[in-house]
Design a protein around this motif. Sequence first.
Motif, PDB file in Angstrom:
ATOM      1  N   ALA A 122       0.833  -1.202   0.000  1.00  0.00           N
ATOM      2  CA  ALA A 122       0.000   0.000   0.000  1.00  0.00           C
ATOM      3  C   ALA A 122       0.871   1.257   0.000  1.00  0.00           C
ATOM      4  O   ALA A 122       0.601   2.227  -0.722  1.00  0.00           O
ATOM      5  CB  ALA A 122      -0.921  -0.003   1.219  1.00  0.00           C
ATOM      6  N   LEU A 123       1.931   1.213   0.795  1.00  0.00           N
ATOM      7  CA  LEU A 123       2.838   2.366   0.853  1.00  0.00           C
ATOM      8  C   LEU A 123       3.491   2.607  -0.500  1.00  0.00           C
ATOM      9  O   LEU A 123       3.662   3.748  -0.937  1.00  0.00           O
ATOM     10  CB  LEU A 123       3.902   2.131   1.931  1.00  0.00           C
ATOM     11  N   HIS A 124       3.820   1.511  -1.173  1.00  0.00           N
ATOM     12  CA  HIS A 124       4.420   1.615  -2.500  1.00  0.00           C
ATOM     13  C   HIS A 124       3.461   2.313  -3.462  1.00  0.00           C
ATOM     14  O   HIS A 124       3.863   3.163  -4.268  1.00  0.00           O
ATOM     15  CB  HIS A 124       4.783   0.228  -3.015  1.00  0.00           C
ATOM     16  N   ASP A 158       1.297   2.505  10.757  1.00  0.00           N
ATOM     17  CA  ASP A 158       2.104   1.746  11.700  1.00  0.00           C
ATOM     18  C   ASP A 158       3.441   1.328  11.091  1.00  0.00           C
ATOM     19  O   ASP A 158       4.469   1.354  11.752  1.00  0.00           O
ATOM     20  CB  ASP A 158       1.336   0.503  12.161  1.00  0.00           C
ATOM     21  N   LEU A 159       3.388   0.963   9.816  1.00  0.00           N
ATOM     22  CA  LEU A 159       4.636   0.579   9.147  1.00  0.00           C
ATOM     23  C   LEU A 159       5.620   1.738   9.122  1.00  0.00           C
ATOM     24  O   LEU A 159       6.799   1.587   9.448  1.00  0.00           O
ATOM     25  CB  LEU A 159       4.335   0.125   7.711  1.00  0.00           C
ATOM     26  N   VAL A 160       5.112   2.901   8.758  1.00  0.00           N
ATOM     27  CA  VAL A 160       5.997   4.071   8.649  1.00  0.00           C
ATOM     28  C   VAL A 160       6.528   4.474  10.023  1.00  0.00           C
ATOM     29  O   VAL A 160       7.728   4.693  10.203  1.00  0.00           O
ATOM     30  CB  VAL A 160       5.260   5.249   7.988  1.00  0.00           C
ATOM     31  N   PHE A 161       5.631   4.544  11.003  1.00  0.00           N
ATOM     32  CA  PHE A 161       6.072   4.954  12.330  1.00  0.00           C
ATOM     33  C   PHE A 161       6.949   3.893  12.993  1.00  0.00           C
ATOM     34  O   PHE A 161       7.727   4.199  13.892  1.00  0.00           O
ATOM     35  CB  PHE A 161       4.879   5.284  13.223  1.00  0.00           C
ATOM     36  N   GLY A 162       6.808   2.653  12.529  1.00  0.00           N
ATOM     37  CA  GLY A 162       7.675   1.602  13.065  1.00  0.00           C
ATOM     38  C   GLY A 162       9.139   1.867  12.747  1.00  0.00           C
ATOM     39  O   GLY A 162      10.039   1.364  13.417  1.00  0.00           O
TER      40      GLY A 162
END
Lengths: 210, 210
Positions: free
Chosen positions: B16-18, B60-64
């Motif tokens: 999704a981020l991609h 969450d992925l980014v903040f991880g």
Amino acid sequence: MPRPRSLTPAQLASAALHVIDHDGLAGLSMRAVAQQIGMSTMALYRYVNDRDELERLVVDLVFGAVDTTPPAADRPWHQRIEIMADRVRDTVGAHPGIVPLIIAHRHRSTHLLGWSETVTGILAEGGLDGRDRVIALRSLSAYVIGAIQLEHLGPLGGPGTQVMAELPPTEFPYLTETATHARTVTADEEFHGGLANLLRGMTAETGRPA
Amino acid sequence: MPRPRSLTPAQLASAALHVIDHDGLAGLSMRAVAQQIGMSTMALYRYVNDRDELERLVVDLVFGAVDTTPPAADRPWHQRIEIMADRVRDTVGAHPGIVPLIIAHRHRSTHLLGWSETVTGILAEGGLDGRDRVIALRSLSAYVIGAIQLEHLGPLGGPGTQVMAELPPTEFPYLTETATHARTVTADEEFHGGLANLLRGMTAETGRPA
DNA sequence: CTTTTAGGTGTACGGCATACGCTAACGATG
DNA sequence: CATCGTTAGCGTATGCCGTACACCTAAAAG
């Protein structure tokens, strides 16, 4: 000579704002606004190029209600800034649904430019010039925008604080402790307290007394 | 006993981020993410209840990726806060498209709680307690959120400043003058300058030296 | 093997913004 | 008063979107 328009942009914006106040931002659609007005969906496109432009009208309508006249000059400048900040906060608070719209369309609202002009003037009278004044204006904008969002999208007394309070204290010692104090801080105190911090910092920078 | 999952939540979030990095937030759709993964659209619903939850995974992925370990304690506390703020800003800066998602899902990210815990600890070591610490944490959050948005949705060197510079000087004397100085202020200076103001104000409040 | 459970797919529905072409209302002009 | 040019407003259609539902099937447990 052609057929006259039966709607002003302000009436259109007002209808959209009514939809937002009533059904939330998620309820805003061209169809919903058209129904609110009593016209067909496509009729709106005679007044507006697309949905984006309708949103801009709403932001402009709301910000048009913000008083941009400079507060009485006999108060200390930081207090006058506070008054200006409160005016925006109060206006937005009356229509919390538009908060996300503000962020998206903020830079296209002429009324907001008037607000910025007044604030910049007060900063100048407070002794801020050049690059310091640029940074002061931008950081004030950042704080006001961020604080208003925090207030309406995740209020202090809301579920977020509840979650913080119920975290494992061993892993989050400071947050859990802070959460207990959070309950005693009102939204007003929070907004004004943070603003006071920022203004104090700007004051200290110039060496001017508060 | 059943068929094993072929995807981790992180892989899903990464896809999704991609999509967001490639086509912007507007390009994010269940269909687009499914295509990116090479599965059918409906397969995503085995991993996620709805689009909202997918967005949460992205945040969450980014903040991880944000380092939440406390900076070396030999620096002054306000400098340590600055380091923490920079970590968030740098991480988000690598994926500017998610800025609106952060606002919507901020309070549900566990990693962000870790960041808050570390920041709160630094504030405590800086001498802030009780209600003052609550206000300090909230105003810091407000500033960081607002400043990041301002930076990515209306950068200083962007069209907004251009508009300000071209306003009628008689009506907007302060803004037009300020706009000329705005060109010389970088995004870094702006962010750090405003943050320094805020921290100075918090310092002054406690009477503690910077 | 067979059974069981859950992963993956295809189809379909309702809602969205909006492109396009039509009709008719209206002011200006003769 | 009749006509005409302009454009407000509408109906229809297209192609997106999220997602409910029924189905098939891969693969682990027995």
